[in-house]
Design a protein around this motif. Structure first.
Motif, PDB file in Angstrom:
ATOM      1  N   ARG A 143       0.288   3.057  -5.986  1.00 47.22           N
ATOM      2  CA  ARG A 143       0.697   3.962  -7.061  1.00 47.22           C
ATOM      3  C   ARG A 143       0.860   5.381  -6.551  1.00 47.22           C
ATOM      4  N   ALA A 144      -0.026   5.791  -5.641  1.00 40.56           N
ATOM      5  CA  ALA A 144       0.114   7.123  -5.051  1.00 40.56           C
ATOM      6  C   ALA A 144       1.414   7.227  -4.267  1.00 40.56           C
ATOM      7  N   GLY A 145       1.736   6.188  -3.500  1.00 36.08           N
ATOM      8  CA  GLY A 145       2.988   6.183  -2.747  1.00 36.08           C
ATOM      9  C   GLY A 145       4.198   6.248  -3.650  1.00 36.08           C
ATOM     10  N   THR A 146       4.140   5.541  -4.767  1.00 35.04           N
ATOM     11  CA  THR A 146       5.256   5.565  -5.712  1.00 35.04           C
ATOM     12  C   THR A 146       5.412   6.937  -6.345  1.00 35.04           C
ATOM     13  N   ARG A 147       4.308   7.575  -6.687  1.00 39.63           N
ATOM     14  CA  ARG A 147       4.382   8.925  -7.264  1.00 39.63           C
ATOM     15  C   ARG A 147       5.029   9.904  -6.283  1.00 39.63           C
ATOM     16  N   VAL A 148       4.595   9.824  -5.028  1.00 39.31           N
ATOM     17  CA  VAL A 148       5.170  10.718  -4.023  1.00 39.31           C
ATOM     18  C   VAL A 148       6.647  10.416  -3.837  1.00 39.31           C
ATOM     19  N   ALA A 149       6.998   9.142  -3.722  1.00 41.53           N
ATOM     20  CA  ALA A 149       8.394   8.756  -3.503  1.00 41.53           C
ATOM     21  C   ALA A 149       9.281   9.257  -4.624  1.00 41.53           C
ATOM     22  N   ARG A 150       8.853   9.079  -5.857  1.00 36.96           N
ATOM     23  CA  ARG A 150       9.669   9.499  -6.987  1.00 36.96           C
ATOM     24  C   ARG A 150       9.763  11.022  -7.078  1.00 36.96           C
ATOM     25  N   ALA A 151       8.677  11.691  -6.696  1.00 37.88           N
ATOM     26  CA  ALA A 151       8.708  13.155  -6.727  1.00 37.88           C
ATOM     27  C   ALA A 151       9.711  13.718  -5.725  1.00 37.88           C
ATOM     28  N   VAL A 152       9.692  13.210  -4.499  1.00 39.83           N
ATOM     29  CA  VAL A 152      10.568  13.765  -3.469  1.00 39.83           C
ATOM     30  C   VAL A 152      12.004  13.289  -3.614  1.00 39.83           C
ATOM     31  N   ARG A 153      12.198  12.180  -4.341  1.00 39.97           N
ATOM     32  CA  ARG A 153      13.559  11.669  -4.545  1.00 39.97           C
ATOM     33  C   ARG A 153      14.151  12.126  -5.873  1.00 39.97           C
ATOM     34  N   GLY A 154      13.433  13.007  -6.572  1.00 41.85           N
ATOM     35  CA  GLY A 154      14.015  13.658  -7.734  1.00 41.85           C
ATOM     36  C   GLY A 154      13.895  12.922  -9.028  1.00 41.85           C
ATOM     37  N   VAL A 155      12.976  11.949  -9.142  1.00 38.72           N
ATOM     38  CA  VAL A 155      12.777  11.265 -10.415  1.00 38.72           C
ATOM     39  C   VAL A 155      11.990  12.178 -11.329  1.00 38.72           C
ATOM     40  N   HIS A 162     -18.469   2.673  -1.379  1.00 35.82           N
ATOM     41  CA  HIS A 162     -19.730   3.273  -1.812  1.00 35.82           C
ATOM     42  C   HIS A 162     -19.972   2.964  -3.290  1.00 35.82           C
ATOM     43  N   PRO A 163     -21.154   2.502  -3.683  1.00 33.25           N
ATOM     44  CA  PRO A 163     -22.319   2.272  -2.820  1.00 33.25           C
ATOM     45  C   PRO A 163     -22.340   0.904  -2.147  1.00 33.25           C
ATOM     46  N   ARG A 164     -21.383   0.010  -2.525  1.00 35.54           N
ATOM     47  CA  ARG A 164     -21.299  -1.268  -1.823  1.00 35.54           C
ATOM     48  C   ARG A 164     -19.873  -1.778  -1.906  1.00 35.54           C
ATOM     49  N   ARG A 165     -19.493  -2.597  -0.930  1.00 34.70           N
ATOM     50  CA  ARG A 165     -18.151  -3.183  -0.923  1.00 34.70           C
ATOM     51  C   ARG A 165     -18.017  -4.171  -2.070  1.00 34.70           C
ATOM     52  N   ARG A 166     -16.820  -4.261  -2.589  1.00 31.44           N
ATOM     53  CA  ARG A 166     -16.561  -5.152  -3.706  1.00 31.44           C
ATOM     54  C   ARG A 166     -15.096  -5.556  -3.678  1.00 31.44           C
ATOM     55  N   GLN A 167     -14.773  -6.563  -4.444  1.00 34.21           N
ATOM     56  CA  GLN A 167     -13.388  -7.012  -4.500  1.00 34.21           C
ATOM     57  C   GLN A 167     -12.521  -5.930  -5.127  1.00 34.21           C
ATOM     58  N   GLY A 168     -11.390  -5.720  -4.552  1.00 37.02           N
ATOM     59  CA  GLY A 168     -10.480  -4.714  -5.076  1.00 37.02           C
ATOM     60  C   GLY A 168      -9.096  -4.957  -4.528  1.00 37.02           C
ATOM     61  N   GLY A 169      -8.280  -3.965  -4.570  1.00 38.13           N
ATOM     62  CA  GLY A 169      -6.932  -4.082  -4.050  1.00 38.13           C
ATOM     63  C   GLY A 169      -6.414  -2.729  -3.648  1.00 38.13           C
ATOM     64  N   SER A 170      -5.152  -2.688  -3.294  1.00 36.88           N
ATOM     65  CA  SER A 170      -4.523  -1.437  -2.870  1.00 36.88           C
ATOM     66  C   SER A 170      -3.626  -0.865  -3.950  1.00 36.88           C
ATOM     67  N   GLY A 171      -3.865  -1.255  -5.205  1.00 39.07           N
ATOM     68  CA  GLY A 171      -3.081  -0.708  -6.300  1.00 39.07           C
ATOM     69  C   GLY A 171      -3.064   0.804  -6.343  1.00 39.07           C
ATOM     70  N   PRO A 172      -4.222   1.491  -6.217  1.00 40.35           N
ATOM     71  CA  PRO A 172      -4.201   2.957  -6.218  1.00 40.35           C
ATOM     72  C   PRO A 172      -3.396   3.547  -5.063  1.00 40.35           C
ATOM     73  N   ARG A 173      -3.460   2.916  -3.896  1.00 42.65           N
ATOM     74  CA  ARG A 173      -2.661   3.389  -2.759  1.00 42.65           C
ATOM     75  C   ARG A 173      -1.171   3.270  -3.069  1.00 42.65           C
ATOM     76  N   PHE A 232       0.809  -1.218   0.000  1.00 48.10           N
ATOM     77  CA  PHE A 232       0.000   0.000   0.000  1.00 48.10           C
ATOM     78  C   PHE A 232       0.845   1.273   0.000  1.00 48.10           C
ATOM     79  N   MET A 233       2.146   1.165   0.243  1.00 51.20           N
ATOM     80  CA  MET A 233       3.025   2.337   0.256  1.00 51.20           C
ATOM     81  C   MET A 233       3.749   2.548  -1.068  1.00 51.20           C
ATOM     82  N   GLY A 234       3.758   1.540  -1.926  1.00 48.82           N
ATOM     83  CA  GLY A 234       4.540   1.646  -3.147  1.00 48.82           C
ATOM     84  C   GLY A 234       6.006   1.859  -2.834  1.00 48.82           C
TER      85      GLY A 234
END
Length: 327
Positions: free
Chosen positions: A309-321, A296-307, A258-260
């Motif tokens: 990916r967000a972590g990876t974007r932040v990591a690369r931004a602050v590390r100068g990629v 919303h509107p109901r629980r469904r199967q999913g994953g933490s891919g968006p989480r 979830f942190m990427g």
């Protein structure tokens, strides 16, 4: 962050259908001040409240839980410790059907009788750890958990939009009906999504808090500052280290799922079932807060891919990629 969705009371769909939304014309716009149901991010606040008592010398991190809850006979037999609750190594199973109990007396008896399902010392992520920790804190201090969080964390930090529900104006979560939900409650907005927290009156060690992005930014910055924000101090730096250093107390450390790419150098954080997550990365003095109402509107199967990916974007931004390297 996610779209707040509908108001309360919406029903519809057959047994096999999905949750029902209001017509788009009646959707409520999300703003920077929209509160979200934090779900298991509540565990982080329970953990901070516990470490505050450890810092004050009132709670022993390696003390047996039975020293504070002698009537909880199952954990007494197994010698369960406070540290095991905070690190999810008590061996307790993930949850109990407290929502199916007739009253609070029956719920308490169920908790008292619950024995570890795995050998103590084995990692098993469990809501029961934080429920037991809540009982420890409340028995120790004579204050309820909501008061401890208010007096010890949110009020000193000026987090005026963070509290246990009900929370009018919060993002809607689920059109909660069987068969996908455990209880039939209809459309939830401003009421805690977690069924056990709801059964416990909305204040629980594992779920129940609502908050905004701005407030959680203050919480994260406080941790990165070593326990202080402005003139407020909620913990000393060494006890913040106790929370965030591997293996973490309440916090998960270096979890790439979830942190990427924020994971790997001691980043700590947590996720919430409703679609929330929080990461603090001391290596880059950076934090990431993600608020969404993905049930919303109901629980469904999913994953933490968006989480992740967000972590990876932040990591690369602050590390100068460069921008071309972002995913």
């Amino acid at each position: 962050m996610g779209r707040p969705g509908t108001g309360g009371g919406v029903r519809g769909g057959g047994v096999r259908g999905g949750g029902v939304e209001l017509p788009e014309s009646e959707w409520v716009p999300m703003t920077l001040d929209t509160p979200f149901d934090l779900a298991s991010l509540t565990k982080l606040f329970t953990s901070v409240a516990a470490v505050q008592q450890i810092e004050r010398g009132r709670l022993g991190i390696d003390a047996r839980v039975s020293a504070y809850l002698p009537d909880f006979h199952a954990v007494r037999r197994y010698g369960t410790t406070v540290r095991q609750l905070l690190t999810h190594t008590s061996g307790l199973r993930p949850e109990l059907p407290l929502y199916a109990c007739a009253d609070d007396t029956e719920r308490l008896e169920l908790l008292r009788a619950e024995e570890p399902a795995s050998a103590p010392g084995t990692y098993v992520y469990s809501d029961l750890n934080m429920l037991l920790l809540q009982h420890v804190l409340e028995r120790l201090t004579g204050r309820t958990l909501d008061v401890l969080v208010d007096e010890g964390i949110t009020r000193p930090l000026g987090m005026t939009s963070t509290d246990f529900g009900p929370c009018p104006g919060a993002a809607a979560t689920e059109d909660q009906r069987r068969p996908w939900a455990k209880v039939d409650r209809g459309m939830l907005r401003g009421e805690v999504h977690d069924e056990n927290a709801w059964a416990l009156g909305g204040v629980a060690g594992h779920a129940g808090l609502f908050s905004t992005g701005r407030d959680l930014a203050v919480f994260c910055r406080t941790l990165l500052n070593g326990g202080s924000y402005g003139t407020a101090r909620i913990l000393g730096a060494d006890h913040v280290d106790l929370l965030l250093d591997r293996p973490g107390l309440g916090f998960a450390v270096d979890q790439a799922w979830f942190m990427g790419e924020l994971a790997g150098r001691g980043a700590a954080g947590h996720t919430g079932f409703t679609g929330t997550s929080l990461v603090v990365d001391r290596a880059t003095d950076t934090f990431l807060v993600l608020l969404a109402n993905t049930v919303h509107p109901r629980r469904r199967q999913g994953g933490s891919g968006p989480r992740a990916r967000a972590g990876t974007r932040v990591a690369r931004a602050v590390r100068g990629v460069g921008a071309s390297g972002l995913v």
